[in-house]
Design a protein around this motif. Structure first.
Motif, PDB file in Angstrom:
ATOM      1  N   LEU A  10      44.133  -5.586 121.858  1.00 33.41           N
ATOM      2  CA  LEU A  10      45.138  -4.577 121.473  1.00 33.41           C
ATOM      3  C   LEU A  10      46.052  -5.133 120.381  1.00 33.41           C
ATOM      4  CD1 LEU A  10      46.679  -1.875 121.904  1.00 33.41           C
ATOM      5  CD2 LEU A  10      48.048  -3.070 123.610  1.00 33.41           C
ATOM      6  N   ALA A  11      46.598  -6.323 120.604  1.00 31.19           N
ATOM      7  CA  ALA A  11      47.549  -6.893 119.632  1.00 31.19           C
ATOM      8  C   ALA A  11      46.860  -7.167 118.288  1.00 31.19           C
ATOM      9  CB  ALA A  11      48.169  -8.171 120.192  1.00 31.19           C
ATOM     10  N   SER A  12      45.585  -7.566 118.335  1.00 30.15           N
ATOM     11  CA  SER A  12      44.859  -7.832 117.082  1.00 30.15           C
ATOM     12  C   SER A  12      44.573  -6.552 116.316  1.00 30.15           C
ATOM     13  CB  SER A  12      43.531  -8.524 117.368  1.00 30.15           C
ATOM     14  OG  SER A  12      43.763  -9.764 117.928  1.00 30.15           O
ATOM     15  N   THR A  13      44.323  -5.471 117.021  1.00 32.38           N
ATOM     16  CA  THR A  13      44.110  -4.197 116.326  1.00 32.38           C
ATOM     17  C   THR A  13      45.402  -3.745 115.656  1.00 32.38           C
ATOM     18  OG1 THR A  13      42.543  -3.615 118.060  1.00 32.38           O
ATOM     19  CG2 THR A  13      43.193  -1.861 116.559  1.00 32.38           C
ATOM     20  N   ILE A  14      46.521  -3.860 116.376  1.00 36.34           N
ATOM     21  CA  ILE A  14      47.814  -3.486 115.790  1.00 36.34           C
ATOM     22  C   ILE A  14      48.083  -4.359 114.557  1.00 36.34           C
ATOM     23  CG2 ILE A  14      50.315  -3.417 116.186  1.00 36.34           C
ATOM     24  CD1 ILE A  14      49.645  -2.871 119.188  1.00 36.34           C
ATOM     25  N   THR A  15      47.797  -5.651 114.677  1.00 27.44           N
ATOM     26  CA  THR A  15      47.984  -6.572 113.553  1.00 27.44           C
ATOM     27  C   THR A  15      47.116  -6.158 112.366  1.00 27.44           C
ATOM     28  OG1 THR A  15      48.434  -8.334 115.143  1.00 27.44           O
ATOM     29  CG2 THR A  15      47.914  -9.027 112.892  1.00 27.44           C
ATOM     30  N   SER A  16      45.862  -5.783 112.639  1.00 27.92           N
ATOM     31  CA  SER A  16      44.951  -5.343 111.566  1.00 27.92           C
ATOM     32  C   SER A  16      45.493  -4.100 110.871  1.00 27.92           C
ATOM     33  CB  SER A  16      43.566  -5.022 112.138  1.00 27.92           C
ATOM     34  OG  SER A  16      43.015  -6.139 112.764  1.00 27.92           O
ATOM     35  N   VAL A  53      54.179   3.046 114.367  1.00 27.81           N
ATOM     36  CA  VAL A  53      53.711   4.055 115.330  1.00 27.81           C
ATOM     37  C   VAL A  53      52.215   4.319 115.118  1.00 27.81           C
ATOM     38  CG1 VAL A  53      53.946   6.460 116.088  1.00 27.81           C
ATOM     39  CG2 VAL A  53      55.992   5.060 115.682  1.00 27.81           C
ATOM     40  N   SER A  54      51.783   4.419 113.865  1.00 30.81           N
ATOM     41  CA  SER A  54      50.351   4.630 113.581  1.00 30.81           C
ATOM     42  C   SER A  54      49.533   3.416 114.022  1.00 30.81           C
ATOM     43  CB  SER A  54      50.109   4.848 112.089  1.00 30.81           C
ATOM     44  OG  SER A  54      50.912   5.860 111.604  1.00 30.81           O
ATOM     45  N   ALA A  55      50.079   2.221 113.810  1.00 33.09           N
ATOM     46  CA  ALA A  55      49.348   1.001 114.176  1.00 33.09           C
ATOM     47  C   ALA A  55      49.144   0.925 115.688  1.00 33.09           C
ATOM     48  CB  ALA A  55      50.097  -0.232 113.670  1.00 33.09           C
ATOM     49  N   VAL A  56      50.179   1.267 116.457  1.00 32.51           N
ATOM     50  CA  VAL A  56      50.047   1.217 117.920  1.00 32.51           C
ATOM     51  C   VAL A  56      49.108   2.329 118.390  1.00 32.51           C
ATOM     52  CG1 VAL A  56      51.279   1.365 120.130  1.00 32.51           C
ATOM     53  CG2 VAL A  56      52.281   0.091 118.228  1.00 32.51           C
ATOM     54  N   LYS A 116      49.807 -12.637 114.058  1.00 34.61           N
ATOM     55  CA  LYS A 116      50.093 -12.451 115.479  1.00 34.61           C
ATOM     56  C   LYS A 116      50.088 -13.795 116.191  1.00 34.61           C
ATOM     57  CE  LYS A 116      47.204 -11.372 118.813  1.00 34.61           C
ATOM     58  NZ  LYS A 116      46.370 -12.377 119.514  1.00 34.61           N
ATOM     59  N   THR A 117      50.832 -13.892 117.289  1.00 31.24           N
ATOM     60  CA  THR A 117      50.745 -15.070 118.135  1.00 31.24           C
ATOM     61  C   THR A 117      50.151 -14.661 119.486  1.00 31.24           C
ATOM     62  OG1 THR A 117      52.964 -14.845 119.110  1.00 31.24           O
ATOM     63  CG2 THR A 117      52.787 -16.124 117.074  1.00 31.24           C
ATOM     64  N   GLY A 118      49.370 -15.599 120.068  1.00 30.89           N
ATOM     65  CA  GLY A 118      48.839 -15.422 121.421  1.00 30.89           C
ATOM     66  C   GLY A 118      49.318 -16.582 122.274  1.00 30.89           C
ATOM     67  N   MET A 119      48.378 -17.356 122.826  1.00 28.20           N
ATOM     68  CA  MET A 119      48.747 -18.519 123.640  1.00 28.20           C
ATOM     69  C   MET A 119      49.451 -19.565 122.779  1.00 28.20           C
ATOM     70  SD  MET A 119      46.157 -21.163 125.523  1.00 28.20           S
ATOM     71  CE  MET A 119      46.800 -22.610 126.383  1.00 28.20           C
ATOM     72  N   LEU A 176      55.142  -9.864 112.016  1.00 24.85           N
ATOM     73  CA  LEU A 176      54.726 -10.835 113.033  1.00 24.85           C
ATOM     74  C   LEU A 176      54.691 -10.135 114.391  1.00 24.85           C
ATOM     75  CD1 LEU A 176      54.149 -13.800 113.918  1.00 24.85           C
ATOM     76  CD2 LEU A 176      56.620 -14.052 114.248  1.00 24.85           C
ATOM     77  N   ILE A 177      53.520 -10.126 115.001  1.00 22.98           N
ATOM     78  CA  ILE A 177      53.339  -9.547 116.337  1.00 22.98           C
ATOM     79  C   ILE A 177      53.326 -10.705 117.329  1.00 22.98           C
ATOM     80  CG2 ILE A 177      51.734  -8.304 117.870  1.00 22.98           C
ATOM     81  CD1 ILE A 177      52.666  -7.358 114.434  1.00 22.98           C
ATOM     82  N   VAL A 178      54.199 -10.657 118.323  1.00 22.93           N
ATOM     83  CA  VAL A 178      54.245 -11.724 119.329  1.00 22.93           C
ATOM     84  C   VAL A 178      53.720 -11.173 120.653  1.00 22.93           C
ATOM     85  CG1 VAL A 178      55.755 -13.261 120.656  1.00 22.93           C
ATOM     86  CG2 VAL A 178      56.122 -12.968 118.193  1.00 22.93           C
TER      87      VAL A 178
END
Ligand code: PXL
Length: 280
Positions: free
Chosen positions: A222-228, A237-240, A79-82, A109-111
């Motif tokens: 939130l984004a880190s949980t989806i990434t995990s 859909v399950s990840a979100v 994932k990317t953040g700042m 890759l989650i942006v």
């Protein structure tokens, strides 16, 4: 020997106050049972009151962090953040290509297009928006803007659920496989609706709106949980869905810190943590 857990990589900035950024990502990865790795893009000088300094890391050092962990340890999701600057975004895009992270490769890759802190302190230079849209979104499996980021990226001011759909369609044009338009900033809506779009179908994720001030790091969590979840092999859909459930509990577990805004917390995943070392 214990088995090696799934590995997730966060490409993001450090928050010295420990609320958001790399620090939020790592504790979320841990709470989700994945091994967390970091490519640090910037060091922010920050406490609960705001950001008073930003020191960016040289783009080639950001790229090198991505490449060394991917080639040795392996990355199941990133994932990317700042990302701070256009130069760092270009370096991240090139490094991800090299190690097959993103839509061209096998690793999702989650942006999370982080642009400012909750206090409004800038975390992305204005001239970096083009790089984000042009270089990173086309590589992204999922982009996760909040409504302020939607406005910066598309010019669309979302005031209703209908406009949230319009924004998702506009963002999908930049080439990511999925878009998640987060509705937390739709203050008049009694619920928080996060809208997932794959270019043809919408999936809605609705959760309660809690009246809490301490929501620092909520987007990162939130984004880190989806990434995990993706690192563990979940479908999008399950990840979100997992991410939504996780962030609701983490907002409930938020706590005050310093004189300003405290962080959301995954500590509800560790119910014994208070007793450990001092109990019994
Ligand atoms: O929550 C977004 C965010 C991400 N990364 C860093 C931050 C913040 C918000 O303050 O400081 C480093």
């Amino acid at each position: 020997m214990n088995p090696t857990p799934p590995r997730a990589l966060t490409i993001a900035g450090s928050d010295s106050g420990g609320g958001a950024g790399i620090q939020a990502d790592l504790r979320t990865f841990f709470a989700c049972g994945v091994h967390g790795m970091t490519a640090i893009t910037a060091v922010t000088v920050q406490n609960s009151l705001g950001v008073t300094g930003v020191h960016t890391i040289p783009p080639e050092v950001v790229a090198a962090q991505i490449e060394v962990v991917a080639t040795d340890i392996g990355v199941q999701a990133a994932k990317t953040g700042m990302l701070a600057t256009a130069e760092i975004i270009s370096a991240v895009a090139a490094a991800c290509d090299k190690v097959h992270i993103g839509l061209g490769g096998a690793t999702p890759l989650i942006v999370d297009p982080v642009s400012a802190s909750m206090h409004g302190d800038p975390l992305l230079r204005d001239d970096a928006l083009d790089a984000l849209r042009g270089e990173l979104f086309p590589r992204a499996t999922l982009v996760t803007p909040n409504l302020d980021e939607v406005r910066l990226l598309t010019g669309i001011e979302v005031r209703s659920r209908a406009e949230q759909r319009d924004a998702a369609k506009a963002l999908a044009e930049y080439g990511s496989k999925w878009v998640l338009v987060k509705g937390g900033h739709l203050w008049d809506d009694p619920e928080c609706l996060d809208l997932l779009y794959d270019g043809s179908e919408f999936t809605e994720f609705v959760g309660p709106r809690y009246d809490v001030r301490h929501t620092h790091g909520s987007g990162d969590t939130l984004a880190s949980t989806i990434t995990s979840a993706l690192a563990k092999g979940a479908d999008m859909v399950s990840a979100v869905r997992a991410g939504k459930a996780f962030i609701v509990e983490s907002v409930r577990a938020a706590y005050p810190l310093g004189g300003g805004v405290g962080p959301v917390s995954p500590r509800w995943r560790l119910p014994d943590a208070d007793q450990f070392l001092v109990g019994e």
